[in-house]
Design a protein around this motif. Structure first.
Motif, PDB file in Angstrom:
ATOM      1  N   ASP A 186       9.957  -5.758  -3.962  1.00 61.00           N
ATOM      2  CA  ASP A 186       9.061  -5.706  -2.497  1.00 61.00           C
ATOM      3  C   ASP A 186       7.620  -5.133  -3.082  1.00 61.00           C
ATOM      4  OD1 ASP A 186      11.082  -6.083  -1.136  1.00 61.00           O
ATOM      5  OD2 ASP A 186      11.480  -4.009  -0.260  1.00 61.00           O
TER       6      ASP A 186
ATOM      7  N   LEU B 274      12.297  -1.165  -0.102  1.00 64.04           N
ATOM      8  CA  LEU B 274      11.248  -0.037   0.150  1.00 64.04           C
ATOM      9  C   LEU B 274      11.179   0.674   1.243  1.00 64.04           C
ATOM     10  CD1 LEU B 274       9.422  -0.087  -2.194  1.00 64.04           C
ATOM     11  CD2 LEU B 274       7.975  -1.482  -1.160  1.00 64.04           C
ATOM     12  N   ASP B 275      11.777  -0.133   2.312  1.00 59.05           N
ATOM     13  CA  ASP B 275      11.799   0.416   3.585  1.00 59.05           C
ATOM     14  C   ASP B 275      12.940   1.193   3.966  1.00 59.05           C
ATOM     15  OD1 ASP B 275      13.344  -1.632   3.690  1.00 59.05           O
ATOM     16  OD2 ASP B 275      12.596  -2.562   5.743  1.00 59.05           O
TER      17      ASP B 275
ATOM     18  N   ARG C  36       3.364   7.557   2.190  1.00 64.65           N
ATOM     19  CA  ARG C  36       4.353   6.746   1.794  1.00 64.65           C
ATOM     20  C   ARG C  36       3.753   5.872   0.389  1.00 64.65           C
ATOM     21  NH1 ARG C  36       9.102   3.684   3.134  1.00 64.65           N
ATOM     22  NH2 ARG C  36       9.922   5.637   3.917  1.00 64.65           N
TER      23      ARG C  36
ATOM     24  N   SER D 111      14.851   5.270   4.669  1.00 63.93           N
ATOM     25  CA  SER D 111      14.171   6.268   5.514  1.00 63.93           C
ATOM     26  C   SER D 111      13.614   7.794   4.564  1.00 63.93           C
ATOM     27  CB  SER D 111      15.117   7.194   6.580  1.00 63.93           C
ATOM     28  OG  SER D 111      16.055   7.794   5.649  1.00 63.93           O
ATOM     29  N   THR D 112      12.652   8.434   4.862  1.00 65.58           N
ATOM     30  CA  THR D 112      12.217   9.621   4.136  1.00 65.58           C
ATOM     31  C   THR D 112      13.138  10.608   3.940  1.00 65.58           C
ATOM     32  OG1 THR D 112      10.447   9.126   5.316  1.00 65.58           O
ATOM     33  CG2 THR D 112      10.110  10.682   3.781  1.00 65.58           C
TER      34      THR D 112
ATOM     35  N   THR E 283       3.474  -5.202  -1.306  1.00 66.79           N
ATOM     36  CA  THR E 283       2.762  -4.256  -1.106  1.00 66.79           C
ATOM     37  C   THR E 283       1.536  -4.390  -2.141  1.00 66.79           C
ATOM     38  OG1 THR E 283       3.593  -2.716  -2.649  1.00 66.79           O
ATOM     39  CG2 THR E 283       4.611  -2.836  -0.382  1.00 66.79           C
TER      40      THR E 283
ATOM     41  N   ARG F 106       1.750  -3.807   5.515  1.00 63.91           N
ATOM     42  CA  ARG F 106       2.126  -2.953   6.549  1.00 63.91           C
ATOM     43  C   ARG F 106       3.296  -3.441   7.279  1.00 63.91           C
ATOM     44  NH1 ARG F 106      -2.739  -5.295   8.847  1.00 63.91           N
ATOM     45  NH2 ARG F 106      -4.344  -4.659   7.807  1.00 63.91           N
ATOM     46  N   ARG F 107       4.552  -3.588   6.563  1.00 63.82           N
ATOM     47  CA  ARG F 107       5.574  -4.359   7.241  1.00 63.82           C
ATOM     48  C   ARG F 107       5.754  -3.612   8.681  1.00 63.82           C
ATOM     49  NH1 ARG F 107      10.043  -6.622   6.110  1.00 63.82           N
ATOM     50  NH2 ARG F 107       9.978  -7.080   8.386  1.00 63.82           N
ATOM     51  N   PRO F 108       5.888  -2.070   8.739  1.00 70.47           N
ATOM     52  CA  PRO F 108       6.749  -1.407   9.811  1.00 70.47           C
ATOM     53  C   PRO F 108       5.411  -1.554  10.850  1.00 70.47           C
ATOM     54  CG  PRO F 108       6.134   0.154   8.060  1.00 70.47           C
ATOM     55  CD  PRO F 108       5.966  -1.018   7.701  1.00 70.47           C
TER      56      PRO F 108
END
Lengths: 225, 225
Positions: free
Chosen positions: A118, A42-43, A67, A45-46, A123, B222-224
């Motif tokens: 994830d 999930l993390d 996001r 980059s955009t 989330t 909110r991982r980051p």
DNA sequence: CAATTAGTGGAACGGCTGCTCCACTTACCT
DNA sequence: AGGTAAGTGGAGCAGCCGTTCCACTAATTG
């Protein structure tokens, strides 16, 4: 503004109609997001998503301002499939078999899509569309557990909170072993199911080989890709 | 350049003679690193560690040129404690009890120190000092498993690769539940141990409460940070 | 076929990261 | 005490990140 989250089958015809090419780009972004999320989690980059979709970053941000909007859009289908798994398990004439298949399917979905893993464990209170589906599934699950217990196959102290517990454990295994031993989670699940049934030991899937283990741990040493 | 770095005066004080204040700073960095790693895990910014140690970033980098050096330094003691756990388990007159205590201790160490959890499951081929200790522990573990199996208490198809499997699963649970339900891992372990023994169900630790579960999942969204 | 906007891409901004360089400070040895 | 090299801190570099802005493009409509 964020009231409507289109179901993937019917593109935006319900409330607002986007310009044809805008709608096409929206779909391209979602496809790219699904692809990248599945591969990298999930993390990501955009920019990477926009690049893979072949659109500018601005396009992505206009369509999915936060996001969470993007994540909700990307996983709407899969989330629906998830709640269908619960429904199917509930429909199984053998509640214990239904329970086992349910757990197995869930874990497999985690194993096959890193991003979805994830979504399921990390989330939780994300966009409303996902949450709603999740609640429906949760209710069906409660019924499923009741029946399996009533049939005398599922231990009576099994809590419905144990399901996310399993998912978290599975996520740990899956994220660690994905590249080198993508079936390692089956062995964990073999152990767990056995203790849920409180029966005598049965054959398990094969353990990791020595090289699988080695490569798994190597891979993980460089987390910050 | 010249091979010898040390003057002939006092060549071997532990193999390294730093200036007094340099040695003090080195220790301050290690303390800070241990503290921050335990709280936040392994991927924390170098600046943050230096700031907490009250030294400049350059000092940190001169003493620990690579990230692995710092990690190895910070966890040397704990890694030693880890291998001692294995030795103690091996010394237990009851091999099965030794096995259970061993697994429990390992998982507890993961639960108590987020950075150490990462070290155990994620960064395998890191600095040599750690690796050596790890090998010693691995050998002792093999003996331990043999004995527990010979005693007829541990199922014969338990593989030594299952230990990291357990650790990965535990890591998943621990990283997910640390803040809201720091004892959740005990329930997973209760299930697992039971299936390792292939015996009938025994009482388990309490499951997560509803609010614990909720807060766990909230936190993780909110991982980051 | 214009005219009108919705829609577009990419440069740019501010903030973070790991890491290096260098002008200064200070502990050590005589 | 004073010389000297080991040790120091923080500015600065390059490279990411998410996000915003704005001059341009082209689908839609009449």
């Amino acid at each position: 503004m964020t009231e409507e989250i289109c179901h993937s089958k019917e593109p935006a015809r319900g409330g607002r109609n986007l310009r044809a090419d805008a709608e096409r780009n929206r779909e391209r972004v979602l496809d790219a997001a699904r692809e990248v999320f599945a591969e990298q989690g999930l993390d990501v980059s955009t920019n990477e998503i926009a690049r893979r979709a072949g659109v500018g970053v601005a396009t992505l941000f206009r369509r999915f301002p936060s996001r969470e909007d993007l994540i909700a859009g990307a996983f709407a289908e899969k989330m629906h499939a998830y709640s269908e798994v619960t429904a199917k398990a509930l429909a199984d004439p053998d509640p214990w078999h239904g329970f086992c298949v349910y757990i197995e399917r869930l874990c497999r979905m985690q194993a096959e899509d890193r991003g979805f893993a994830d979504v399921l464990t990390m989330t939780f209170p994300t966009a409303k569309a996902l949450e709603e589906e999740r609640n429906r599934a949760a209710n069906a699950l409660t019924d499923l557990l009741e029946r399996a217990k009533a049939a005398g196959r599922l231990r009576s102290d099994f809590a419905h909170q144990d399901v996310p517990l399993i998912l978290m454990a599975n996520a740990g295994v899956v994220t660690a072993t994905r590249d080198a031993a993508p079936d390692a989670w089956r062995r964990l699940l073999g152990y767990l199911i056995q203790s849920f049934a409180a029966e005598v030991a049965q054959p398990l899937p094969d353990p990791l080989t020595k090289t699988q283990l080695y490569r798994t741990l190597i891979r993980l040493s460089r987390r910050p890709h």
